[in-house]
Design a protein around this motif. Structure first.
Motif, PDB file in Angstrom:
ATOM      1  N   VAL A  88       2.369   2.674  -2.284  1.00 56.36           N
ATOM      2  CA  VAL A  88       2.208   3.550  -3.452  1.00 56.36           C
ATOM      3  C   VAL A  88       1.044   4.518  -3.268  1.00 56.36           C
ATOM      4  N   TYR A  89       0.218   4.299  -2.265  1.00 53.94           N
ATOM      5  CA  TYR A  89      -0.934   5.160  -2.003  1.00 53.94           C
ATOM      6  C   TYR A  89      -0.687   5.986  -0.748  1.00 53.94           C
ATOM      7  N   SER A  90      -1.103   7.242  -0.790  1.00 51.39           N
ATOM      8  CA  SER A  90      -1.045   8.051   0.427  1.00 51.39           C
ATOM      9  C   SER A  90      -2.106   7.518   1.391  1.00 51.39           C
ATOM     10  N   GLU A 148      -5.508   8.459   0.116  1.00 46.24           N
ATOM     11  CA  GLU A 148      -5.916   7.666  -1.053  1.00 46.24           C
ATOM     12  C   GLU A 148      -6.329   6.264  -0.634  1.00 46.24           C
ATOM     13  N   TRP A 149      -5.564   5.647   0.265  1.00 53.63           N
ATOM     14  CA  TRP A 149      -5.879   4.299   0.724  1.00 53.63           C
ATOM     15  C   TRP A 149      -7.208   4.294   1.490  1.00 53.63           C
ATOM     16  N   SER A 202      -6.877  -1.631 -11.557  1.00 54.86           N
ATOM     17  CA  SER A 202      -7.831  -0.522 -11.571  1.00 54.86           C
ATOM     18  C   SER A 202      -9.190  -0.986 -12.089  1.00 54.86           C
ATOM     19  N   THR A 211       0.828  -1.196   0.000  1.00 50.32           N
ATOM     20  CA  THR A 211       0.000   0.000   0.000  1.00 50.32           C
ATOM     21  C   THR A 211       0.864   1.249   0.000  1.00 50.32           C
ATOM     22  N   ARG A 238      -3.510   7.148 -11.677  1.00 49.25           N
ATOM     23  CA  ARG A 238      -2.141   7.569 -11.362  1.00 49.25           C
ATOM     24  C   ARG A 238      -1.298   6.456 -10.767  1.00 49.25           C
ATOM     25  N   ARG A 239      -1.906   5.605  -9.973  1.00 50.48           N
ATOM     26  CA  ARG A 239      -1.109   4.718  -9.130  1.00 50.48           C
ATOM     27  C   ARG A 239      -1.251   3.222  -9.398  1.00 50.48           C
ATOM     28  N   VAL A 255      -7.193   8.463  -8.677  1.00 47.51           N
ATOM     29  CA  VAL A 255      -6.110   7.832  -7.914  1.00 47.51           C
ATOM     30  C   VAL A 255      -5.647   6.565  -8.632  1.00 47.51           C
TER      31      VAL A 255
END
Length: 169
Positions: free
Chosen positions: A23-25, A28-29, A123, A21, A116-117, A113
């Motif tokens: 890669v996510y702020s 975002e998470w 996705s 996780t 981007r990630r 999000v």
């Protein structure tokens, strides 16, 4: 117990390394892990023109969330694991309610999000899974109800709007 040799494909077609996780702020998470529950609640709340929801609808939604544990997507499995690992007992039911405009905005934010990630396949799997949670709730048959009742127009509109916000339509 056997160990894989370097270069061998991971067992059952899954990636050798679990999704991190990192890669996510945190925000975002939180968005990605809260969205399935918010969708479940939005699909289950009473609305004009919507047939009454019962326990069967809530259970169908919970079952759809749990089904994410076996998705062929590291992201979806990680989100489900995070959902089951959290302890939300401090949140009141009123805090969990959401209005449709806010929910659709959150869906669009999640799509941004993910663009981007996330890996494109993860996705797509996540977005489809979130929509499937709502679809299962909307199509749940109340106890004693007829199994061949078509989806109510208000539910079809809800699912169409949700699918659009998730960039699936």
């Amino acid at each position: 117990m056997s160990h894989s040799v370097a270069g061998e494909p991971p067992a059952a077609g899954r990636r050798a390394a679990p999704l991190t996780t990192a890669v996510y702020s945190a925000a975002e998470w939180e968005l990605l892990t809260n969205l399935p529950g918010r969708v479940l609640v939005a699909a289950a709340v009473p609305a004009p023109g919507r047939p009454p929801r019962g326990v069967a609808a809530g259970l169908a939604g919970l079952d759809a969330v749990a089904a994410g544990r076996v998705f062929d997507s590291d992201l979806v499995r990680a989100v489900v694991a995070a959902i089951y690992a959290r302890h939300d007992s401090s949140t009141s039911p009123a805090d969990r309610l959401t209005d449709l405009v806010d929910l659709l905005a959150s869906c669009r934010a999640a799509v941004r999000v993910l663009r981007r990630r996330a890996d494109p396949a993860d996705s797509a799997a996540y977005r489809q899974w979130v929509l499937s949670v709502a679809a299962r709730v909307c199509r749940a048959v109340p106890v004693g109800g007829a199994a061949d009742v078509p989806t109510a127009p208000v539910d079809r509109r809800f699912l169409e709007r949700l699918g659009g916000a998730l960039d699936l339509r």
